[in-house]
Design a protein around this motif. Sequence first.
Motif, mmCIF file in Angstrom:
data_model
loop_
_atom_site.group_PDB
_atom_site.id
_atom_site.type_symbol
_atom_site.label_atom_id
_atom_site.label_comp_id
_atom_site.label_asym_id
_atom_site.label_seq_id
_atom_site.Cartn_x
_atom_site.Cartn_y
_atom_site.Cartn_z
ATOM 1 N N ASN A 65 -69.567 109.779 -39.225
ATOM 2 C CA ASN A 65 -69.161 111.111 -38.774
ATOM 3 C C ASN A 65 -68.144 111.707 -39.749
ATOM 4 N N PRO A 66 -67.979 113.023 -39.736
ATOM 5 C CA PRO A 66 -66.976 113.648 -40.610
ATOM 6 C C PRO A 66 -65.599 113.015 -40.425
ATOM 7 N N GLY A 67 -64.969 112.731 -41.555
ATOM 8 C CA GLY A 67 -63.647 112.102 -41.524
ATOM 9 C C GLY A 67 -63.675 110.611 -41.730
ATOM 10 N N THR A 68 -64.858 109.976 -41.632
ATOM 11 C CA THR A 68 -64.965 108.536 -41.851
ATOM 12 C C THR A 68 -65.179 108.240 -43.334
ATOM 13 N N ASP A 69 -64.986 106.976 -43.705
ATOM 14 C CA ASP A 69 -65.173 106.568 -45.097
ATOM 15 C C ASP A 69 -66.617 106.759 -45.541
ATOM 16 N N VAL A 70 -67.571 106.460 -44.646
ATOM 17 C CA VAL A 70 -68.987 106.613 -44.997
ATOM 18 C C VAL A 70 -69.307 108.074 -45.291
ATOM 19 N N TYR A 71 -68.828 108.952 -44.451
ATOM 20 C CA TYR A 71 -69.105 110.391 -44.648
ATOM 21 C C TYR A 71 -68.475 110.887 -45.940
ATOM 22 N N THR A 72 -67.288 110.403 -46.267
ATOM 23 C CA THR A 72 -66.607 110.829 -47.489
ATOM 24 C C THR A 72 -67.331 110.333 -48.730
ATOM 25 N N ALA A 73 -67.753 109.044 -48.725
ATOM 26 C CA ALA A 73 -68.381 108.445 -49.903
ATOM 27 C C ALA A 73 -69.834 108.868 -50.062
ATOM 28 N N CYS A 74 -70.512 109.136 -48.969
ATOM 29 C CA CYS A 74 -71.945 109.437 -49.025
ATOM 30 C C CYS A 74 -72.224 110.836 -48.458
ATOM 31 N N THR A 75 -71.386 111.806 -48.768
ATOM 32 C CA THR A 75 -71.439 113.131 -48.142
ATOM 33 C C THR A 75 -72.809 113.771 -48.216
ATOM 34 N N MET A 76 -73.407 113.806 -49.391
ATOM 35 C CA MET A 76 -74.674 114.517 -49.566
ATOM 36 C C MET A 76 -75.778 113.877 -48.747
ATOM 37 N N HIS A 77 -75.880 112.557 -48.812
ATOM 38 C CA HIS A 77 -76.937 111.863 -48.090
ATOM 39 C C HIS A 77 -76.769 112.011 -46.581
ATOM 40 N N VAL A 78 -75.558 111.799 -46.112
ATOM 41 C CA VAL A 78 -75.312 111.848 -44.673
ATOM 42 C C VAL A 78 -75.516 113.255 -44.133
ATOM 43 N N ARG A 79 -75.074 114.263 -44.921
ATOM 44 C CA ARG A 79 -75.200 115.653 -44.478
ATOM 45 C C ARG A 79 -76.664 116.083 -44.387
ATOM 46 N N ASP A 80 -77.488 115.617 -45.343
ATOM 47 C CA ASP A 80 -78.894 116.046 -45.377
ATOM 48 C C ASP A 80 -79.768 115.266 -44.410
ATOM 49 N N ASN A 81 -79.596 113.951 -44.365
ATOM 50 C CA ASN A 81 -80.499 113.096 -43.584
ATOM 51 C C ASN A 81 -79.872 112.510 -42.321
ATOM 52 N N GLY A 82 -78.573 112.569 -42.221
ATOM 53 C CA GLY A 82 -77.908 111.977 -41.061
ATOM 54 C C GLY A 82 -77.508 110.533 -41.265
ATOM 55 N N PHE A 83 -78.099 109.871 -42.273
ATOM 56 C CA PHE A 83 -77.768 108.473 -42.555
ATOM 57 C C PHE A 83 -78.215 108.140 -43.977
ATOM 58 N N VAL A 84 -77.693 107.023 -44.478
ATOM 59 C CA VAL A 84 -78.120 106.494 -45.772
ATOM 60 C C VAL A 84 -78.932 105.240 -45.500
ATOM 61 N N PRO A 85 -80.218 105.196 -45.868
ATOM 62 C CA PRO A 85 -80.995 103.970 -45.663
ATOM 63 C C PRO A 85 -80.582 102.901 -46.673
ATOM 64 N N CYS A 86 -80.236 101.727 -46.171
ATOM 65 C CA CYS A 86 -79.856 100.599 -47.023
ATOM 66 C C CYS A 86 -80.748 99.413 -46.670
ATOM 67 N N PHE A 87 -81.037 98.601 -47.674
ATOM 68 C CA PHE A 87 -82.009 97.516 -47.506
ATOM 69 C C PHE A 87 -81.330 96.163 -47.734
ATOM 70 N N VAL A 88 -81.564 95.265 -46.786
ATOM 71 C CA VAL A 88 -80.892 93.971 -46.744
ATOM 72 C C VAL A 88 -81.782 92.908 -47.395
ATOM 73 N N SER A 89 -81.177 92.048 -48.192
ATOM 74 C CA SER A 89 -81.946 90.974 -48.817
ATOM 75 C C SER A 89 -82.164 89.827 -47.830
ATOM 76 N N ARG A 90 -83.351 89.270 -47.856
ATOM 77 C CA ARG A 90 -83.734 88.114 -47.036
ATOM 78 C C ARG A 90 -83.352 88.285 -45.561
ATOM 79 N N PRO A 91 -83.757 89.360 -44.916
ATOM 80 C CA PRO A 91 -83.351 89.571 -43.520
ATOM 81 C C PRO A 91 -83.895 88.510 -42.567
ATOM 82 N N TYR A 92 -85.127 88.042 -42.822
ATOM 83 C CA TYR A 92 -85.709 87.042 -41.916
ATOM 84 C C TYR A 92 -84.951 85.717 -42.014
#
Length: 284
Positions: free
Chosen positions: A231-258
């Motif tokens: 949300n606005p004011g959080t570290d994620v929103y500050t660092a990833c402003t463009m992505h969060v503003r346009d899509n609502g979230f930043v998709p991130c992919f985890v290694s070896r999830p299973y």
Amino acid sequence: MWHLLEKISEQVTKYSTFLGQLWYILVFVFRLIVVVTIGGAVYGDEQSAFKCSTDVVGCQNICYNQFAKVSHMRFWAFQLLAVATPSVFFHFYSMYMSGEIQKLKNSEDHLRQLEEADQDHLLPKNAQDEKDFKKMSKRRKSIGHVKVRKIYSGNELKEIPYTNKIHYAYYLSIIIRLIMEGVFIYIGYTLFKLMDPKCQHTPTDPMCPGSNNPIYFLWIRVPAMYKCEGNPGTDVYTACTMHVRDNGFVPCFVSRPYEKTVFLCYMSILSGICFVISALELVI
């Protein structure tokens, strides 16, 4: 380290029940071996292989910090340290009490020898004897009534001293490790209840964190894709402003999830089993 664990296990299992010995096997073999050997191969690249769909400087680090507030491996290391510490203290306490019992026995044997050697002169023969004999009464009160237990160690039947204080100290160590186990199960659930994508559409699913199902404490899934939201004011929103503003979230992919899901479930289930064993050991 293995030599120290062997000494601790050997000392504590002298006074433990069958359930206590089962607990030691689960903790020091099935759980510890994952932390010090196997787990490193799976979690060695957990941060470097965590990739987000943006090259904005700082965004990926912030998202990883939100995804994994504490590394699974480090959390398990702290958990094992916390639940094993009461047993380590009991190890040193039982060694101290065994030493005091042996000193008392030696003093009594020495006094008996002096009495048999000279019935007319029962005074100590030297200053060290006098010092030891003065401590006998104090040691007797400190130790209390000493019983003898027979146990099998390897193929030999051995006798070990046992007192009420050792008995109470052992059960106190069980209570403390039970509390530590319960606390870390709850903390682990709080830290690792990662939102599975399926649960976003069916939050009432009994295997989703939103359902508050107790089973989820022991059966947490690691998602292959993590939606880094802020949300606005959080570290994620500050660092990833463009992505969060346009899509609502930043998709991130985890290694070896299973694999990480398997390890997480394995360690969580063993934690639950150890918690139940400790509880049963107190009441049985």
